[in-house]
Motif scaffolding. Structure first.
Motif, PDB file in Angstrom:
ATOM      1  N   PRO A  85      -3.256  -5.123  13.064  1.00  0.00           N
ATOM      2  CA  PRO A  85      -2.439  -5.897  14.013  1.00  0.00           C
ATOM      3  C   PRO A  85      -1.385  -5.071  14.760  1.00  0.00           C
ATOM      4  N   PRO A  86      -0.563  -4.271  14.075  1.00  0.00           N
ATOM      5  CA  PRO A  86       0.418  -3.502  14.858  1.00  0.00           C
ATOM      6  C   PRO A  86      -0.236  -2.417  15.713  1.00  0.00           C
ATOM      7  N   ASN A  87      -1.398  -1.983  15.314  1.00  0.00           N
ATOM      8  CA  ASN A  87      -2.093  -0.971  16.105  1.00  0.00           C
ATOM      9  C   ASN A  87      -2.528  -1.554  17.447  1.00  0.00           C
ATOM     10  N   ILE A  88      -2.993  -2.798  17.419  1.00  0.00           N
ATOM     11  CA  ILE A  88      -3.374  -3.459  18.666  1.00  0.00           C
ATOM     12  C   ILE A  88      -2.142  -3.618  19.553  1.00  0.00           C
ATOM     13  N   ALA A  89      -1.030  -3.999  18.934  1.00  0.00           N
ATOM     14  CA  ALA A  89       0.202  -4.194  19.704  1.00  0.00           C
ATOM     15  C   ALA A  89       0.625  -2.886  20.382  1.00  0.00           C
ATOM     16  N   ARG A  90       0.549  -1.780  19.647  1.00  0.00           N
ATOM     17  CA  ARG A  90       1.046  -0.543  20.265  1.00  0.00           C
ATOM     18  C   ARG A  90       0.100  -0.024  21.343  1.00  0.00           C
ATOM     19  N   VAL A  91      -1.207  -0.236  21.186  1.00  0.00           N
ATOM     20  CA  VAL A  91      -2.100   0.263  22.233  1.00  0.00           C
ATOM     21  C   VAL A  91      -1.982  -0.594  23.491  1.00  0.00           C
ATOM     22  N   LEU A  92      -1.781  -1.880  23.335  1.00  0.00           N
ATOM     23  CA  LEU A  92      -1.669  -2.732  24.519  1.00  0.00           C
ATOM     24  C   LEU A  92      -0.370  -2.473  25.268  1.00  0.00           C
ATOM     25  N   MET A 128       0.832  -1.189   0.000  1.00  0.00           N
ATOM     26  CA  MET A 128       0.000   0.000   0.000  1.00  0.00           C
ATOM     27  C   MET A 128       0.871   1.245   0.000  1.00  0.00           C
ATOM     28  N   VAL A 129       0.271   2.345  -0.368  1.00  0.00           N
ATOM     29  CA  VAL A 129       0.977   3.618  -0.381  1.00  0.00           C
ATOM     30  C   VAL A 129       1.381   4.033   1.047  1.00  0.00           C
ATOM     31  N   PHE A 130       0.737   3.409   2.030  1.00  0.00           N
ATOM     32  CA  PHE A 130       1.071   3.719   3.431  1.00  0.00           C
ATOM     33  C   PHE A 130       1.729   2.522   4.115  1.00  0.00           C
ATOM     34  N   GLN A 131       2.393   1.693   3.320  1.00  0.00           N
ATOM     35  CA  GLN A 131       2.987   0.461   3.877  1.00  0.00           C
ATOM     36  C   GLN A 131       4.008   0.783   4.984  1.00  0.00           C
ATOM     37  N   ASP A 132       4.729   1.890   4.841  1.00  0.00           N
ATOM     38  CA  ASP A 132       5.729   2.287   5.854  1.00  0.00           C
ATOM     39  C   ASP A 132       5.136   2.339   7.262  1.00  0.00           C
ATOM     40  N   SER A 133       3.856   2.695   7.336  1.00  0.00           N
ATOM     41  CA  SER A 133       3.284   2.926   8.665  1.00  0.00           C
ATOM     42  C   SER A 133       3.239   1.643   9.488  1.00  0.00           C
ATOM     43  N   ASP A 134       3.217   0.494   8.815  1.00  0.00           N
ATOM     44  CA  ASP A 134       3.238  -0.760   9.577  1.00  0.00           C
ATOM     45  C   ASP A 134       4.550  -0.896  10.353  1.00  0.00           C
ATOM     46  N   VAL A 135       5.637  -0.479   9.721  1.00  0.00           N
ATOM     47  CA  VAL A 135       6.938  -0.521  10.396  1.00  0.00           C
ATOM     48  C   VAL A 135       6.944   0.460  11.567  1.00  0.00           C
ATOM     49  N   ALA A 136       6.392   1.648  11.333  1.00  0.00           N
ATOM     50  CA  ALA A 136       6.368   2.655  12.394  1.00  0.00           C
ATOM     51  C   ALA A 136       5.562   2.174  13.592  1.00  0.00           C
ATOM     52  N   LYS A 137       4.411   1.560  13.311  1.00  0.00           N
ATOM     53  CA  LYS A 137       3.588   1.095  14.431  1.00  0.00           C
ATOM     54  C   LYS A 137       4.267  -0.048  15.168  1.00  0.00           C
ATOM     55  N   TRP A 138       4.969  -0.870  14.422  1.00  0.00           N
ATOM     56  CA  TRP A 138       5.712  -1.950  15.075  1.00  0.00           C
ATOM     57  C   TRP A 138       6.798  -1.353  15.970  1.00  0.00           C
TER      58      TRP A 138
END
Lengths: 651, 651
Positions: free
Chosen positions: B416-423, B67-77
């Protein structure tokens, strides 16, 4: 069964209720639709259908406009005109129709091909995209119109066009190597050629139908073959893919019919196909195809049909979903699908006089088909929901296909002329005429003459169906005739009784028909009493959308609640299970119609309580007595926009 | 309010329940997602996100994928890793993260620009399509990760990348004529720059947020201006139109925020935007924006939020629908939307300590957010329905977005990474720390140190929330500290009571918080008792989808019925209104969880009766006693595919 079609010249509908509809079709719908076909309705989507023929005939220059099957709107209009002329001659209308026919004949190619889209736009691409382009579908409607015009007027002008077209099709399609081993993406040609066979007795047409039916769904798949042959192009640009080619179940082409377990895909395609197959099975004595009809009918009628006689529970693909999946608000239930359902039911009745088919036919007619047209004859529903909450429609996209009120016309205008042609030919549905028996399927008031051996049986059905319980059948033939009349005992009526000249008759009931064999004399009177208590209807427990809910039906009519009578928030209305339903006479637009009232309960709430979405332990509403007023569902949305629902909570 | 963020180094979650989730995130989710980001999960959709950075950094050749926002998965991780390191140092993990940060820094352009999609694919098209291309969204996530990494490790490596990126953005966007008068189609940069301002105190970032917020929805419309400037192209080819440009409400850009009356459009965009606006309103003392927050919060929470804390009731646009339109089966309720809702609630609490925000935060956390991840930490829901009938999902296209069980990964892997960062950052939600008062919002077991004047207040929350009613708050500071503790009294609890050292405390309740001002000494013990009877929940009468239905809640947990315990046809189960609900201990995967049972009724039916769809007068089912077993909804679909529903019929 050996059956013979009723000659509509010999049948006059004089029903107080449906007769008005026929008159509406004559006086309003046919002229209105003629204006629409000629683009003279300023507020409506343009049709351009007549103009397309002028351009194809070389009488005008210009561009084709409209759907690839735009011609079929003209054909359906012609068919409605034909059946209407049987009821009431109209020299001007007949002249107009003859002019249209001359125009159509002029647009026909020398080899018999007839389709203005391809003739005007891409003549070299004829028969290259059957999966998507409706060429045989459009041809089928032209053939149906021709048969109707011939039957109505005795004129062969359109019939000759149709035969040239059919012969051309026969030269193009077939098992022979030099022919296309194909069939149409939208069934219709099958049922049309069956009709053409009936008037011409040309067995090539019967064989061609059989070919189309048996070729359908075989491998290698014709859709893929022609797709590859034309270089992988597709017709519908907005869709962005060749989905109509790829999605084989959409057009019932995923498997040979004999291997198809359930009603599937586009609902109109399904019932059109099955109408032709049932007709073919009967005339060819084809037991295998009869079994296909029975199996697929049962699946459709017992698992995928709404209480309204609507079919096609989802918008995507205007299609069936799966067994018992019958949502009330996101349903599609296209008007044309219920018309096709009546056609399928008619052919099933001709295969076997079993009242289950007539019950479905009646359910579709008195609910979805009538509901498809406004009481003014000028507005139409394409989609027929069982529950509408107008405020939500424009915000939640699962409702994009739902309109809260009927529209004037459609870019895809299949439904309005379809309603006109089924209402003008309703005589074909009232009776099934076999050698020994005249089956009476529908209790629409009419006067008819049917040939019986060397004589003619004349009878008159009168009453005020579906509002009043008594139907009278009077014999009007001057000479005694020994014959059997078989009266359908509707599924909604548990206490039907019949007298002949005030005497009880023997209860010879077979498959839902009461058979009365008698030497009928002028003045003989059968009185059929069909008590019409208000009945509560419950869904099969597998239909999760109606669990805990009840619908109200009286006679064949399904009722509903509308906001105009019951206020907003219809979901907060409850009908106690011991509440009595009272029948009342309607007024205004409901004059001569019967409405129903019952003491119900409304869960209402003070404004203060509304601030919170979720409440603990105490239901936030207070319950108040509330009179529920039910109107016949077919007549909903004739008073502007408002909530409506058929299935209501029962306590 | 002047609030100070909790330092997550000074907070240790030791909650028996959420602590396990944090451990799951550490032991399973973070490693698993690292594998996913590196395309090492064979059964999952590929991510390619790390590879994209390598290519952008010139360390590898290849094509961008994703996706055009694929980078954000790395950031959230990275953000999840940062917060996780606060809880539990892990040198190897920190080293891996530092390597990723070095890679990110290498992929940053000399001018500060950072986005692998544009850098690899179309560097010349930077900042030409904000409406669709998520450049500021992706930047925002990178900034959030940088702030977290700085706060967690004290390292400035990613923070410097983020500041260069933010400075670059500040040089591109703004009111000045030579700048773009624009903002992102997907809000996120606003909330991220607020966080960056908090750690840098760089007021340019605050001004930039204010600019983005105030520019949004003004005319001439930025989306149209940039659309025209780039020649009318659009990014998302499969959609076939520039709908994301045209549909302004989708991204809350149809009007200036101050003129927007209701929560609208893409739910994640809405809550991300409002999180930033609430933060800005507080720090800027901007009363007008505070009013915008209050108004839009109220609309969302009182009219458009599910009992599960889910928002976004429709699939199209993953969006809000309209007031009280809350269908249970076609709902979207994206996991990320409920995470964003927690973020919005947190910022609202910081504006004003009103427990309504914490109630919503808790509702979202314990229901939709936890439910977004399987108990194994390896499967995720994107969409969180309140009712599922698996057999129907694949046939009716209104359910195309619904999965009956959690998936391993997604092409669009935001959840998935969003859940990880909020927890991992849950500590930020437990407390709101103002100068005078420590507000306790969530009763998650933890040990924390907060600075109070020149001293440090240490306390420990223990208990077994949300299963057991007692929560103990023990003071552990060695020196007496005069301060106010404010304990949230949850909306679901009507009989909360509190003792301090076994003495009743004064009932000083303000906006749902019990305030206790005291000179706290080591060993002081507050015992909060939150009785957790099983509660029946009813919908506002305007929610038509739950009329006549009841939901079961205990503590903050919403319960549901699953087929695994209750058989098929959950719609035929009824809970009598006088039936007592019994609490039982779960076993197996439900060990240490509380289940609920009640005597219910099942409407069942003999096979013979199933042949007909519609039944007259007599409901076709017989009613039998049936024990209803309810499980916490967040834990549904951990035993394979089956029916599930929250709202059940009440008699």
């Amino acid at each position: 069964m050996n059956v013979q079609e009723i000659d509509l010249h010999k049948l006059t509908v004089n029903d107080p209720f449906l007769g008005q509809y026929q008159q509406l079709v004559r006086d309003v719908v046919i002229p209105y639709q003629w204006d629409a076909l000629n683009d003279r309705i300023p507020e409506a989507d343009p049709s351009h259908a007549i103009e397309n023929f002028r351009i194809a005939a070389g009488q005008k220059s210009g561009e084709f406009y409209g759907m690839v099957f735009q011609d079929s709107d003209v054909a359906k209009w012609l068919e409605a005109v034909a059946w209407s002329l049987c009821q009431k001659p109209d020299a001007n209308l007949e002249k107009t129709a003859d002019e249209v026919i001359a125009l159509i004949a002029a647009a026909q190619c020398p080899d018999g091909y007839l389709n203005t889209w391809f003739t005007v736009k891409e003549p070299e691409k004829r028969w290259t995209n059957l999966a998507e382009c409706h060429e045989l579908y459009t041809a089928g409607h032209m053939i149906e119109a021709a048969v109707a015009w011939f039957q109505a007027t005795g004129k062969r002008n359109l019939l000759e066009v149709a035969c040239r077209l059919a012969d051309h099709i026969d030269s193009v399609f077939g098992a022979e190597e030099d022919k296309l081993q194909g069939y149409d993406g939208h069934p219709e040609i099958e049922l049309a050629l069956m009709r053409l066979f009936e008037v011409t007795q040309e067995t090539r047409y019967l064989r061609l139908v059989n070919y189309f039916v048996e070729q359908r769904g075989t491998q290698p798949h014709f859709y893929d073959t022609e797709f590859d042959k034309r270089g992988g192009t597709w017709h519908w640009p907005n869709h962005g893919t060749a989905w109509m080619v790829k999605d084989k179940p959409y057009s019932q082409a995923h498997l040979p019919l004999s291997e198809q377990p359930v009603a599937i895909g586009h609902a109109v395609r399904f019932v059109y196909l099955m109408t032709g197959v049932a007709h073919l099975a009967r005339l060819n004595h084809d037991e295998s195809k009869r079994q296909d009809c029975l199996r697929l009918w049962q699946n459709m009628a017992q698992r995928q049909m709404y209480i309204t006689g609507g079919i096609g529970s989802q918008s995507r693909g205007e299609a069936f979903s799966s067994d018992y999946d019958l949502p009330n608000d996101t349903v599609y239930a296209e008007s044309c699908a219920s018309i096709g359902l009546m056609m399928f039911a008619r052919r099933m009745l001709e295969l076997e006089a079993d009242s289950q088919y007539a019950d479905v036919m009646e359910r579709a007619l008195y609910n979805t088909v009538l509901g498809g047209m406004a009481l003014d004859g000028k507005h139409f529903f394409y989609v027929n929901p069982l529950e509408v909450h107008p405020r939500t429609l424009k915000f939640n996209h699962i409702y994009d296909h739902v309109q809260p009120v009927r529209q004037r016309w459609f870019g895809c205008a299949c439904c309005p002329p379809n309603i006109a042609r089924v209402l003008t030919s309703i005589g074909h549905y009232i009776y099934t005429q076999s050698e020994n028996t005249l089956y009476i399927n529908l209790y629409i008031g009419n006067r008819v003459e049917v040939p019986v051996q060397d004589s003619t049986l004349k009878l008159c059905i009168s009453g005020d169906y579906p509002w009043h319980e008594q139907v009278k059948i009077t014999i009007e033939s001057p000479h005694p005739i020994h014959h059997t009349l078989a009266l359908r005992l509707p599924d909604w009526c548990s206490e039907a009784h019949v007298t002949l000249n005030n005497q009880a008759v023997e209860q010879d009931i077979r498959k839902g028909y009461l058979h009365i064999t008698h030497t009928w004399q002028e003045g003989d009177a059968l009185v059929l009493t069909l008590p019409m208590p208000v009945r509560r209807v419950y869904g099969n427990p597998l239909v999760r959308h109606v669990a805990g809910k009840v619908a109200i039906q009286r006679g064949p009519l399904v009722y509903c609640l509308e906001q105009a009578d019951n206020g907003e928030e219809l979901h907060n209305l409850w009908l106690p299970n011991d509440s009595e339903c009272r029948v009342i006479e309607g007024k205004g637009i409901f004059a001569r119609k019967i409405l129903i009232q019952a003491d119900g309960v409304k869960q209402s709430v003070a404004d203060a309580d509304r601030e919170s979405l979720w409440h603990y332990d105490v239901s936030p509403g207070s319950r108040q007595a509330h009179t529920l007023t039910f109107i016949p569902w077919f007549s909903w949305a004739n008073r502007g926009e408002g909530e409506m629902r058929i299935w209501i909570n029962e306590k």
